[in-house]
Write a protein that holds these residues in place. Structure first.
Motif, PDB file in Angstrom:
ATOM      1  N   HIS A 118     -14.406  -9.389 -23.975  1.00  0.00           N
ATOM      2  CA  HIS A 118     -14.078 -10.655 -23.314  1.00  0.00           C
ATOM      3  C   HIS A 118     -13.876 -10.398 -21.823  1.00  0.00           C
ATOM      4  O   HIS A 118     -13.057  -9.570 -21.440  1.00  0.00           O
ATOM      5  CB  HIS A 118     -12.828 -11.255 -23.935  1.00  0.00           C
TER       6      HIS A 118
ATOM      7  N   ASN B 251      -0.874  -9.124 -23.707  1.00  0.00           N
ATOM      8  CA  ASN B 251      -1.790  -8.386 -24.559  1.00  0.00           C
ATOM      9  C   ASN B 251      -2.636  -9.328 -25.403  1.00  0.00           C
ATOM     10  O   ASN B 251      -3.029  -8.994 -26.509  1.00  0.00           O
ATOM     11  CB  ASN B 251      -1.017  -7.403 -25.449  1.00  0.00           C
ATOM     12  N   HIS B 252      -2.873 -10.532 -24.871  1.00  0.00           N
ATOM     13  CA  HIS B 252      -3.754 -11.445 -25.584  1.00  0.00           C
ATOM     14  C   HIS B 252      -5.173 -11.290 -25.054  1.00  0.00           C
ATOM     15  O   HIS B 252      -5.407 -10.681 -24.026  1.00  0.00           O
ATOM     16  CB  HIS B 252      -3.220 -12.861 -25.488  1.00  0.00           C
ATOM     17  N   ARG B 253      -6.087 -11.878 -25.794  1.00  0.00           N
ATOM     18  CA  ARG B 253      -7.504 -11.632 -25.499  1.00  0.00           C
ATOM     19  C   ARG B 253      -7.987 -12.612 -24.452  1.00  0.00           C
ATOM     20  O   ARG B 253      -8.995 -13.277 -24.603  1.00  0.00           O
ATOM     21  CB  ARG B 253      -8.290 -11.786 -26.806  1.00  0.00           C
TER      22      ARG B 253
ATOM     23  N   PRO C 238      -9.667 -14.188 -31.605  1.00  0.00           N
ATOM     24  CA  PRO C 238     -10.084 -13.053 -30.768  1.00  0.00           C
ATOM     25  C   PRO C 238      -8.977 -12.018 -30.611  1.00  0.00           C
ATOM     26  O   PRO C 238      -9.238 -10.887 -30.221  1.00  0.00           O
ATOM     27  CB  PRO C 238     -10.397 -13.715 -29.413  1.00  0.00           C
ATOM     28  N   ASP C 239      -7.763 -12.415 -30.902  1.00  0.00           N
ATOM     29  CA  ASP C 239      -6.604 -11.550 -30.687  1.00  0.00           C
ATOM     30  C   ASP C 239      -6.352 -10.573 -31.822  1.00  0.00           C
ATOM     31  O   ASP C 239      -5.382  -9.814 -31.767  1.00  0.00           O
ATOM     32  CB  ASP C 239      -5.363 -12.427 -30.511  1.00  0.00           C
TER      33      ASP C 239
ATOM     34  N   GLY D 132     -12.471 -11.398 -33.267  1.00  0.00           N
ATOM     35  CA  GLY D 132     -11.639 -10.239 -32.958  1.00  0.00           C
ATOM     36  C   GLY D 132     -12.363  -8.963 -33.350  1.00  0.00           C
ATOM     37  O   GLY D 132     -13.584  -8.952 -33.529  1.00  0.00           O
ATOM     38  N   THR D 133     -11.605  -7.887 -33.476  1.00  0.00           N
ATOM     39  CA  THR D 133     -12.212  -6.623 -33.905  1.00  0.00           C
ATOM     40  C   THR D 133     -11.781  -6.265 -35.328  1.00  0.00           C
ATOM     41  O   THR D 133     -11.999  -5.146 -35.774  1.00  0.00           O
ATOM     42  CB  THR D 133     -11.853  -5.468 -32.947  1.00  0.00           C
TER      43      THR D 133
ATOM     44  N   PRO E 172      -6.531  -6.120 -24.090  1.00  0.00           N
ATOM     45  CA  PRO E 172      -6.985  -5.464 -25.323  1.00  0.00           C
ATOM     46  C   PRO E 172      -8.393  -4.880 -25.205  1.00  0.00           C
ATOM     47  O   PRO E 172      -8.677  -3.828 -25.789  1.00  0.00           O
ATOM     48  CB  PRO E 172      -6.949  -6.603 -26.362  1.00  0.00           C
ATOM     49  N   ASP E 173      -9.274  -5.531 -24.459  1.00  0.00           N
ATOM     50  CA  ASP E 173     -10.620  -4.980 -24.288  1.00  0.00           C
ATOM     51  C   ASP E 173     -10.594  -3.724 -23.431  1.00  0.00           C
ATOM     52  O   ASP E 173     -11.311  -2.761 -23.710  1.00  0.00           O
ATOM     53  CB  ASP E 173     -11.541  -6.042 -23.685  1.00  0.00           C
TER      54      ASP E 173
ATOM     55  N   THR F 286     -10.114  -8.388 -20.644  1.00  0.00           N
ATOM     56  CA  THR F 286      -8.750  -8.612 -21.139  1.00  0.00           C
ATOM     57  C   THR F 286      -8.078  -7.258 -21.349  1.00  0.00           C
ATOM     58  O   THR F 286      -8.757  -6.228 -21.497  1.00  0.00           O
ATOM     59  CB  THR F 286      -8.735  -9.363 -22.477  1.00  0.00           C
TER      60      THR F 286
ATOM     61  N   THR G 287      -6.774  -7.568 -32.677  1.00  0.00           N
ATOM     62  CA  THR G 287      -7.186  -6.303 -32.052  1.00  0.00           C
ATOM     63  C   THR G 287      -6.133  -5.230 -32.321  1.00  0.00           C
ATOM     64  O   THR G 287      -4.997  -5.547 -32.684  1.00  0.00           O
ATOM     65  CB  THR G 287      -7.374  -6.472 -30.528  1.00  0.00           C
TER      66      THR G 287
END
Lengths: 460, 460
Positions: B111, B198-200, A423-424, A286-287, B224-225, B222, A426
């Motif tokens: 992603h 809003n998932h990655r 990864p979520d 994730g970030t 979020p990205d 995605t 964020t």
């Protein structure tokens, strides 16, 4: 809001002892906390900034170093004093390729991520029969040698809990499952993600191989994939299920990480400082928004709000620890370097960005007046008092090592494991309103602590 | 439930014309639909089976072929007659590596997934400046040649709608965005996923390059990205943002796909059959549970329930179309092969597994009695009548080509684009109760249609 503010001020005025700071400072701090509840932008600015401008900050990597440089600039720009990078050395593990496939009759890909500190399958991968353990206890019951040449699948599922205790229930499958499976002969381990969501995102995290156990490849399948693998076992009626794994993490050897510190200098710098901790590194998937960008944003914002209400008596030090995720390297390094420098009290924010719901300290017995005063001061933010003894988190090694005072401002963890280590993690998952509630509670608590002349734990 | 059943039976008894089937058959069908609402296991069995035993079934691949073989076995095991694979040839596109990185000041991975029919960057990837278009219309406004050597970023965001119309609002960014950007000089396009969650997880799907436009690499970030990339543009204050893309899809050339059919043979096989359609292929990222495993499960279950209530007058044919996702290959092939074989009516299930909320036909004007009878028959399942003219979905080309009768049993699409074309299209997202409501509605509607002696559309 104004009514609450007056009520809180009045309650404190009746009970504060002789060494308490001036009433108008008490009121100013409460007003500043109330202001933060509605208007804080500092915590959001930090969290947005570090996730947007840096993104993932894996321990020991160049990304973490960029994060440190960014955080130092940010602390300087936000008025912190004595901002510094305190470097340390660490052993650094990084992810490689990660793919998993069920082979044979039910052939299909699965989503997987490697666990920290695990070994590589090599680029060609491995293929073996999968042995299914519905729960961690089932793995414990497996006879020695029974997993020779096999892949262990531990499907122990996590349940959401407000206090995060579900992590303790399910965590061992990750923390020690691969080592136990390896000790019984497994050539690799796949676990169900230690997380509560049903999205196709694997949860990473560290695992530890016991002394004498050779590390094997190990990864976490997403919850939907683990569900699917379970159904395959049901439909296979005893026929073997096989899996191919390609996991190629590697050790970079010794690299540099560091702790970032900054201060709001107090009126009496000879007094032990109030230590506010978080960690700046994040898992790479994730970030690092809720784990733990938000935590660093919260503590920094609180320190600034306390300073806004008037220079505090004690110095407030923020510690953005490095390399928490892969083994608390920064927390340990900080304790080693500063063990002779007494801390007045330690508080950490490292459990997401949801609302604080409970106040805990480890000095309720030894300094009941201060405990009660603190608990009462945050009741207006919906925070309950508690008899649970605060233990602090990963980044407070120094305070535990010193036997010092600790406060836990417990965040609601019900949804935390939907995001944690995935990864979520964020920015969009951070609720600005809940984030501000954190800052308000922290401002109130840190404000009282940083203006407390006597020893926080009550012991001289 | 029993009260509703009697009421429905009574209402029908008052209105059915001379050619209607016997009252006890009407009652038996209604009872069977009510039974399906509570007890159907057929749709779940199909959906669970195909997602667990086969998983992804991308058009034109071996995985799709395994899915066809599995579906043929399943139809035979579930009592369907005349089960057959009707092969056709297609051009097959498959995914390769897919990675994206913001480079420069805000360096971090993103992603991404490639869009169907797009070109490869080559394994070495490409790197270029990103040009940001908040909405699709902004891309349309970009001058010719203005994207020379650049990567276009179309961030048009989709909103959830119950009737799925949000897809029409946001879809063009994917369907034609890459072609338009390429025509203005772009060397690649990245879009915000055409999806509402809003998932990655990136949403894939096909895109089309216009005649004379050379296909470029194109992928979906995605949500979020895409949010993060937008924030970077805000923080960059006009400084260029650069991105590196590695997308290596490829064309396999001509491969074989196929349509799978099966029948419940009617008492009068000389009458045109009732055609129930879905598609068996799925995008490769998920396991094709809601798109469209559940749809095939629903139509097959309904056919079986109608047969359970007594042999229908007309034959019911189920069509599990192949290769829908990459260009309706199966639907077109079926129409070409069977255009001379009139269909009484076509209905498709290809919008997930949530509850049916609206009934639509294209014969409300021409056969108002039947339209009204059908609409009334499903009111007890919470399905509303509508004046919207049914158009049918992707797999009903043959009925549209024949100008035939069409019914749309509209499913609630509010959450559909949380899952559609993503890795998250997995079995756990299917609500068994909602799935059974679908089967009940379909059983009721198909039961009436398959026992209707006169022309469905009212036209002779």
């Amino acid at each position: 809001m104004h009514r609450h503010l007056l009520a809180a001020g009045a309650a404190i005025a009746l009970t504060i002892p002789a060494y308490a700071f001036a009433d108008d400072h008490v009121d100013a701090l409460a007003a500043q906390a109330d202001h933060a509840l509605e208007h804080d932008m500092i915590a959001w600015d930090f969290t947005e900034g570090v996730t947007t401008e840096i993104g993932p900050r894996q321990a020991g990597t160049d990304d973490e170093a960029r994060g440190r440089a960014w955080a130092i600039d940010w602390l300087n720009a936000n008025g912190f004093a004595n901002v510094a990078d305190e470097p340390f050395q660490m052993q650094t593990w990084v992810r490689g390729e990660e793919r998993a496939f069920v082979t044979g009759r039910f052939a299909q890909p699965m989503h997987i991520t490697a666990l920290g500190n695990t070994a590589s399958t090599g680029p060609e991968g491995i293929e073996a029969e999968v042995v299914y353990f519905p729960f961690f206890a089932d793995l414990l019951d497996a006879p020695e040698g029974s997993l020779e040449g096999k892949i262990a699948f531990i499907s122990h599922d996590m349940r959401a809990t407000q206090d995060g205790s579900g992590y303790g229930f399910a965590g061992p499958a990750r923390w020690t499952g691969p080592s136990i499976a390896a000790s019984k002969g497994a050539i690799a381990t796949v676990i169900r993600s230690i997380g509560t969501e049903n999205h196709r995102m694997p949860h990473t995290g560290g695992t530890t191989f016991a002394e004498g156990v050779v590390a094997t490849p190990a990864g976490a399948l997403t919850n939907p994939d683990a569900d699917n693998l379970e159904r395959m076992f049901e439909r296979a009626n005893g026929e073997p299920i096989t899996m191919r794994l390609v996991l190629t993490p590697r050790w970079l050897g010794e690299t540099t990480s560091g702790n970032v510190v900054g201060e709001v200098v107090g009126r009496d710098p000879s007094l032990p400082p109030v230590l506010l901790a978080c960690h700046l590194d994040s898992w790479d998937l994730g970030t690092g928004a809720i784990d733990d960008g938000a935590g660093c944003g919260i503590i920094a914002a609180a320190a600034r709000h306390v300073a806004e209400a008037g220079q505090p008596l004690r110095t407030i030090r923020v510690l953005f620890a490095g390399a928490e995720e892969t083994g608390l390297w920064g927390s340990r390094a900080y304790s080693e370097a500063h063990i002779d420098e007494p801390m007045a009290v330690g508080i950490e924010s490292d459990f997401g960005a949801d609302r604080i719901w409970r106040f805990e300290s480890n000095f309720r017995e030894t300094n009941p007046e201060l405990h009660a005063r603190l608990a009462r001061s945050v009741a207006r933010f919906g925070v309950a008092d508690s008899t649970i003894v605060a233990r602090g988190g990963a980044d407070l090694n120094i305070v535990r090592d010193q036997g010092g005072a600790i406060i836990d401002l417990q965040q609601d963890g019900t949804d935390y494991f939907e995001l944690h280590h995935t990864p979520d993690d964020t920015l969009d998952k951070v609720d600005p309103e809940a984030l501000r509630q954190n800052v308000a509670v922290w401002t109130q608590v840190v404000g009282i602590l940083a203006n407390e002349a006597g020893p926080i734990s009550g012991a001289e």
